[in-house]
Motif scaffolding. Sequence first.
Motif, PDB file in Angstrom:
ATOM      1  N   GLY A 169       0.809  -1.213   0.000  1.00  0.00           N
ATOM      2  CA  GLY A 169       0.000   0.000   0.000  1.00  0.00           C
ATOM      3  C   GLY A 169       0.839   1.259   0.000  1.00  0.00           C
ATOM      4  N   ASP A 170       1.935   1.252   0.750  1.00  0.00           N
ATOM      5  CA  ASP A 170       2.828   2.422   0.784  1.00  0.00           C
ATOM      6  C   ASP A 170       3.401   2.707  -0.595  1.00  0.00           C
ATOM      7  N   ASP A 171       3.753   1.637  -1.318  1.00  0.00           N
ATOM      8  CA  ASP A 171       4.293   1.809  -2.667  1.00  0.00           C
ATOM      9  C   ASP A 171       3.268   2.422  -3.614  1.00  0.00           C
ATOM     10  N   THR A 172       2.014   2.018  -3.489  1.00  0.00           N
ATOM     11  CA  THR A 172       0.977   2.519  -4.406  1.00  0.00           C
ATOM     12  C   THR A 172       0.655   3.987  -4.161  1.00  0.00           C
ATOM     13  N   ARG A 173       1.012   4.484  -2.978  1.00  0.00           N
ATOM     14  CA  ARG A 173       0.674   5.871  -2.652  1.00  0.00           C
ATOM     15  C   ARG A 173       1.828   6.847  -2.844  1.00  0.00           C
ATOM     16  N   GLU A 174       3.004   6.364  -3.225  1.00  0.00           N
ATOM     17  CA  GLU A 174       4.130   7.273  -3.473  1.00  0.00           C
ATOM     18  C   GLU A 174       3.849   8.116  -4.710  1.00  0.00           C
ATOM     19  N   GLY A 175       3.915   9.416  -4.548  1.00  0.00           N
ATOM     20  CA  GLY A 175       3.672  10.321  -5.666  1.00  0.00           C
ATOM     21  C   GLY A 175       2.210  10.567  -5.965  1.00  0.00           C
ATOM     22  N   LEU A 176       1.323  10.058  -5.133  1.00  0.00           N
ATOM     23  CA  LEU A 176      -0.119  10.188  -5.362  1.00  0.00           C
ATOM     24  C   LEU A 176      -0.655  11.484  -4.776  1.00  0.00           C
ATOM     25  N   THR A 177      -1.429  12.195  -5.571  1.00  0.00           N
ATOM     26  CA  THR A 177      -2.221  13.319  -5.087  1.00  0.00           C
ATOM     27  C   THR A 177      -3.663  12.961  -5.371  1.00  0.00           C
ATOM     28  N   ALA A 178      -4.505  13.012  -4.335  1.00  0.00           N
ATOM     29  CA  ALA A 178      -5.890  12.600  -4.509  1.00  0.00           C
ATOM     30  C   ALA A 178      -6.819  13.415  -3.626  1.00  0.00           C
ATOM     31  N   VAL A 179      -8.054  13.518  -4.090  1.00  0.00           N
ATOM     32  CA  VAL A 179      -9.129  14.114  -3.298  1.00  0.00           C
ATOM     33  C   VAL A 179     -10.271  13.113  -3.308  1.00  0.00           C
ATOM     34  N   ILE A 180     -10.721  12.719  -2.113  1.00  0.00           N
ATOM     35  CA  ILE A 180     -11.826  11.786  -1.973  1.00  0.00           C
ATOM     36  C   ILE A 180     -12.944  12.504  -1.236  1.00  0.00           C
TER      37      ILE A 180
END
Length: 177
Positions: A113-124
Amino acid sequence: IWIKLVDKRGKKEKENIFQFKGGIVQFVEHLTVNKERLHKKAIYFQKEKDSVVIEAALQYCDSYAENVFTYANNIHTTEGGTHLSGFRSALTRAINSYAKSKNLLKNSLAITGDDTREGLTAVISVKIPNPQFEGQTKTKLGNSEVDGLVASSTLEALSTFFEENPSIANKIIDKVI
């Protein structure tokens, strides 16, 4: 939402207007304006399940920091909550599922999960009929049913997006790996 602030102190009035006409997509693009984006347009989806409206926009950049903003009924939930945990788990599952189906992972390793969120910008953002917040400051959403609704909606939307946009999916997988 449209917010207009007028500063009437002093001789000359100063006016600031805050509005993202493109909604959360434009907000994500604003957050990534000075970053090197992996894909040109933000990934966006909106779903409604069991009277809960789920909306998310995400953009991957070449940085390593995670930048995620969550909202429940337009209240900024700075500590996240069930909508954030549902989104995170579905993001990890969607990326792992796509990578495995296209044989992009060596030795059948799983991406964390940590790998999938590197560099992620999101709004939920979720809109729910009866929100339950933890604490008086409303900084964390506690509705347990929202986790599953956000997770299933996110998994469905991202899986479809990855299949329809393999070049973007491959860029994201390369970044994650």
